[in-house]
Design an enzyme around this catalytic site. Structure first.
Site, PDB file in Angstrom:
ATOM      1  N   GLU A   1       9.520   2.367  -3.583  1.00 24.48           N
ATOM      2  CA  GLU A   1      10.236   1.196  -3.103  1.00 24.48           C
ATOM      3  C   GLU A   1       9.264   0.106  -2.647  1.00 24.48           C
ATOM      4  O   GLU A   1       9.474  -1.082  -2.913  1.00 24.48           O
ATOM      5  CB  GLU A   1      11.161   1.578  -1.942  1.00 24.48           C
ATOM      6  CG  GLU A   1      12.229   2.596  -2.310  1.00 24.48           C
ATOM      7  CD  GLU A   1      11.799   4.042  -2.071  1.00 24.48           C
ATOM      8  OE1 GLU A   1      12.664   4.855  -1.744  1.00 24.48           O
ATOM      9  OE2 GLU A   1      10.580   4.330  -2.208  1.00 24.48           O
TER      10      GLU A   1
ATOM     11  N   GLU B   1       3.551  33.009 -16.087  1.00 19.74           N
ATOM     12  CA  GLU B   1       3.239  33.195 -17.497  1.00 19.74           C
ATOM     13  C   GLU B   1       3.064  34.662 -17.900  1.00 19.74           C
ATOM     14  O   GLU B   1       2.431  34.952 -18.911  1.00 19.74           O
ATOM     15  CB  GLU B   1       1.988  32.377 -17.861  1.00 19.74           C
ATOM     16  CG  GLU B   1       2.185  30.881 -17.719  1.00 19.74           C
ATOM     17  CD  GLU B   1       1.165  30.073 -18.508  1.00 19.74           C
ATOM     18  OE1 GLU B   1       0.617  30.598 -19.495  1.00 19.74           O
ATOM     19  OE2 GLU B   1       0.914  28.923 -18.140  1.00 19.74           O
TER      20      GLU B   1
ATOM     21  N   GLY C   1       2.281  38.980 -17.420  1.00 21.50           N
ATOM     22  CA  GLY C   1       2.963  39.677 -18.493  1.00 21.50           C
ATOM     23  C   GLY C   1       4.336  40.241 -18.152  1.00 21.50           C
ATOM     24  O   GLY C   1       5.002  39.824 -17.213  1.00 21.50           O
TER      25      GLY C   1
ATOM     26  N   HIS D   1       4.956   4.280  -1.442  1.00 19.81           N
ATOM     27  CA  HIS D   1       6.158   4.823  -2.051  1.00 19.81           C
ATOM     28  C   HIS D   1       6.694   3.842  -3.088  1.00 19.81           C
ATOM     29  O   HIS D   1       6.367   2.651  -3.090  1.00 19.81           O
ATOM     30  CB  HIS D   1       7.197   5.123  -0.987  1.00 19.81           C
ATOM     31  CG  HIS D   1       6.862   6.327  -0.163  1.00 19.81           C
ATOM     32  ND1 HIS D   1       7.757   6.938   0.682  1.00 19.81           N
ATOM     33  CD2 HIS D   1       5.707   7.040  -0.045  1.00 19.81           C
ATOM     34  CE1 HIS D   1       7.181   7.975   1.285  1.00 19.81           C
ATOM     35  NE2 HIS D   1       5.928   8.049   0.859  1.00 19.81           N
TER      36      HIS D   1
ATOM     37  N   SER E   1      -2.517  43.786  -7.010  1.00 23.66           N
ATOM     38  CA  SER E   1      -2.308  44.614  -5.821  1.00 23.66           C
ATOM     39  C   SER E   1      -3.550  45.328  -5.328  1.00 23.66           C
ATOM     40  O   SER E   1      -3.666  45.651  -4.142  1.00 23.66           O
ATOM     41  CB  SER E   1      -1.209  45.655  -6.102  1.00 23.66           C
ATOM     42  OG  SER E   1       0.000  45.012  -6.410  1.00 23.66           O
TER      43      SER E   1
END
Length: 381
Positions: free
Chosen positions: A61, A305, A307, A59, A232
């Site tokens: 830190e 993005e 349509g 990390h 779908s």
């Protein structure tokens, strides 16, 4: 060794801003972890700094304290997010801070993770450290807005990216859409793709454009963005560029039980993941269900993005949080030309969806409009 020469208040802000710049270096790699940078200061000089590069790595830190070494004793640590206090893939940062002998910690915002959420700062206070919270909080929250949204809502942040002509068309009546916007705008989109966890398009866009949806110059270790097609009935051909590019990154087809078994089988044989989602009342993929599934798979940030049908559905269902609209200096016209948001639309003007915090800037020859689609997007104000 950099030296801090400003007054106390100005120096604090400058050091937190420096931590934010370090944090931003992890963009596109740190997810599902937050973007974190850290700066260690002793006697007015920067003695250590660093950032989190990604899951399983040290990390921020710990990186900064490691660079500081013995100079960390009695120092102040600046970070844009509360230090963690739990064991994950790495030990708690609070332990590292205490072991290093740091005297003071300055953090911008609390980490809303249920494993942290103020406990990290409280552990440091109880150990006798001076703790300050809140500096550059707005900037810090913006940098980690995807992580914060994911933690608080259980869904990814959805940025709706659209490219249109001045009259709102995303293609001609004949379906031609490459390229409405210029090279600078396309470079901007590639930068966005490098930062997000998934790029989502509708099946119409996937079938018409046969896109790859990959960013240029992606970091080789990122493994993202995943490419997701909302489809779908599983119409995406197994021979499409997307289906044939699974070696370059995960491809998901989000479908429903309406997707024929033969189509699903061919996609899976090509290496595409097929997710069978719930259906909405129109028989289409329930986008809320899809977003929940993506969030559970640790997808924090989605770039949608298009349509026009997918864009409208995300807006209608209140799933989009941000708007990025690239507008080209073109007029296309034509009642049959698709627009940025098709679908059934709004019947009454007072119910129109509103964009807040709208900003505009030039990107090459095009305009970039950005704004927020917050929880009050449907409310007249």
């Amino acid at each position: 060794m950099a030296v801090v020469e400003r007054g106390q208040e100005g120096a604090e802000e400058a050091l937190l801003r420096r931590a934010l710049r370090w944090a931003n270096r992890g963009a596109g790699r740190a997810s599902p972890n937050p973007l974190v940078g850290a700066v260690v200061v002793k006697s007015g000089a920067i003695v250590g700094e660093g950032y989190h590069k990604g899951p399983g790595t040290a990390h921020a830190e710990v990186v900064a304290l490691g660079a500081a070494g013995r100079r960390a004793r009695g120092a102040t640590l600046y970070c844009n997010l509360e230090p963690c206090c739990h064991y994950g893939k790495t030990p708690p940062c609070t332990d590292a801070i205490l072991n290093a002998g740091v005297a003071r910690v300055v953090a911008s915002i609390v980490d809303p993770s249920p494993l942290v959420n103020g406990r990290g700062l409280e552990i440091l206070r109880q150990a006798g450290l001076e703790v300050s919270l809140g500096g550059l909080a707005e900037e810090a929250a913006h940098l980690n807005r995807a992580y914060l949204h994911w933690r608080r809502s259980g869904r990814p942040l959805v940025t709706l990216k659209l490219a249109a002509s001045l009259d709102g068309k995303i293609a001609t009546a004949g379906g031609e859409s490459r390229w409405i916007t210029g090279g600078a705008a396309r470079a901007y989109v590639h930068r966005l793709r490098r930062q997000v966890d998934a790029v989502v398009v509708g099946s119409g866009t996937a079938l018409k454009d046969d896109p790859l949806l990959l960013p240029e110059k992606a970091h080789p270790s990122a493994g993202k963005p995943w490419r997701v097609v909302v489809d779908s009935t599983a119409r995406l051909p197994a021979g499409s560029r997307l289906a044939q590019s699974v070696a370059q990154g995960k491809v998901i087809v989000a479908t429903t039980k309406r997707g024929p078994a033969g189509r699903v089988g061919r996609l899976e044989a090509a290496g595409v993941e097929v997710w069978v989602c719930r259906r909405d009342r129109r028989g289409q993929v329930d986008l809320g269900d899809l977003m929940t599934r993506l969030a559970k798979a640790e997808v924090l940030w989605v770039l949608a993005e298009g349509g026009g049908d997918l864009s409208w559905s995300l807006l209608r269902d209140g799933l989009a949080s941000e708007l990025n609209l690239l507008v080209a200096p073109l007029v296309i016209g034509g009642v049959a030309s698709p627009t940025v948001a098709d679908g059934e639309g709004i019947a009454r003007l007072k119910d129109a969806l509103r964009v807040s915090e709208l900003r505009c800037r030039k990107v090459g020859e095009d305009l970039l409009l950005t704004g927020s689609l917050g929880p009050d997007v449907h409310r007249d104000r």
